[in-house]
Design an enzyme around this catalytic site. Structure first.
Site, mmCIF file in Angstrom:
data_model
loop_
_atom_site.group_PDB
_atom_site.id
_atom_site.type_symbol
_atom_site.label_atom_id
_atom_site.label_comp_id
_atom_site.label_asym_id
_atom_site.label_seq_id
_atom_site.Cartn_x
_atom_site.Cartn_y
_atom_site.Cartn_z
ATOM 1 N N CYS A 2 15.049 -11.345 -7.870
ATOM 2 C CA CYS A 2 15.425 -12.669 -7.327
ATOM 3 C C CYS A 2 14.294 -13.631 -8.019
ATOM 4 C CB CYS A 2 15.493 -13.058 -5.856
ATOM 5 S SG CYS A 2 15.840 -14.618 -5.539
ATOM 6 N N GLU A 103 21.045 -14.799 -11.614
ATOM 7 C CA GLU A 103 20.787 -13.656 -12.295
ATOM 8 C C GLU A 103 21.075 -13.645 -13.573
ATOM 9 O OE1 GLU A 103 18.313 -11.313 -12.880
ATOM 10 O OE2 GLU A 103 18.467 -10.838 -10.876
#
Length: 243
Positions: A2, A103
């Site tokens: 993340c 992402e």
């Protein structure tokens, strides 16, 4: 992993959901990045509090704060043993409010960003750890010299988003928050798992999210992918074959 996320929920709604005491004046963040300050929920004396911490954990024993940018994530599988995280894992777990994360996936040589959020489009919490760092030497004379930081734990990606990246942040449901904050570390580890696959959604977003200078609502909007995936042509029958 993340490396970017968003938290755009109104402050009063966050307060009601996370049950912290403060009444913060938070602005929406559409592209929160490492080394920036972010709202984090900690617990002290049985009460939840909202604090502003820097993203990128700096262990208390570190010589300086320069390594924090490399510690934005901690692997949940090894967090109990790693020197940088094990003390915080035992004593300083926290909730990191969010409503989505980003992402990147390489497609035909191009990096395509995806936004991952819940199908309910509701805020949730990342499992986090926080730490307090003080300058070495004489005790600091002013509170500003103390630096408080946090990291986000990661786990294996849920099947529905594994094609984007093999890791994902640990996303906690409200019924798991008490376990993460209040119980012993061994029991708290029970919540360190991929989020319910049926509750996730992922879609391409603008490449503008790649720049920390961009922090506006348009980053949350679905976009056409950079590379259009064409369906493969069906195989042609062999010559002389009836099928």
């Amino acid at each position: 992993m993340c490396g970017r996320y968003s938290i755009t929920t109104a402050p009063e709604a966050l307060r009601a959901l996370f049950e912290f005491e403060e009444s913060p004046n938070l602005r929406p963040r559409y592209n929160l990045a490492p080394t920036q300050d972010a709202p984090v929920v900690v617990e002290a004396d049985g009460q939840r509090h909202l604090r502003s911490l820097r993203w990128g954990l700096v262990p208390a024993w570190a010589k300086d704060t320069s390594g924090g940018a490399r510690m934005i994530n901690a692997r949940s599988e090894t967090v109990a043993e790693k020197p940088s995280f094990r003390d915080a894992y035992k004593k300083r777990r926290c909730l990191v409010p969010a409503d989505g994360f980003y992402e990147w996936r390489t497609e035909a040589g191009k990096k395509q960003p995806y936004r991952v959020t819940t199908k309910a489009d509701a805020p949730f919490a990342f499992a986090g750890l926080w730490e307090r760092w003080r300058p070495k030497g004489p005790s600091p004379s002013v509170e500003e010299e103390i630096v408080e930081t946090f990291t986000i734990l990661t786990t294996d990606a849920a099947p529905s988003i594994h094609h984007i990246h093999h890791r994902m942040p640990v996303m906690l449901r409200p019924d798991q928050w008490h376990t993460w904050l209040d119980v012993e570390a061994e029991e708290a580890s029970s919540v360190l798992a991929p989020f319910d696959d049926k509750g996730l959604i992922a879609f391409p977003v603008s490449t503008r999210v790649g720049s920390v200078k961009n922090d506006d609502p348009s980053l949350l909007e679905p976009q056409e992918p950079l590379v259009t995936q064409e369906a493969p042509e069906p195989p042609k029958p062999k010559q002389g074959s009836l099928f």
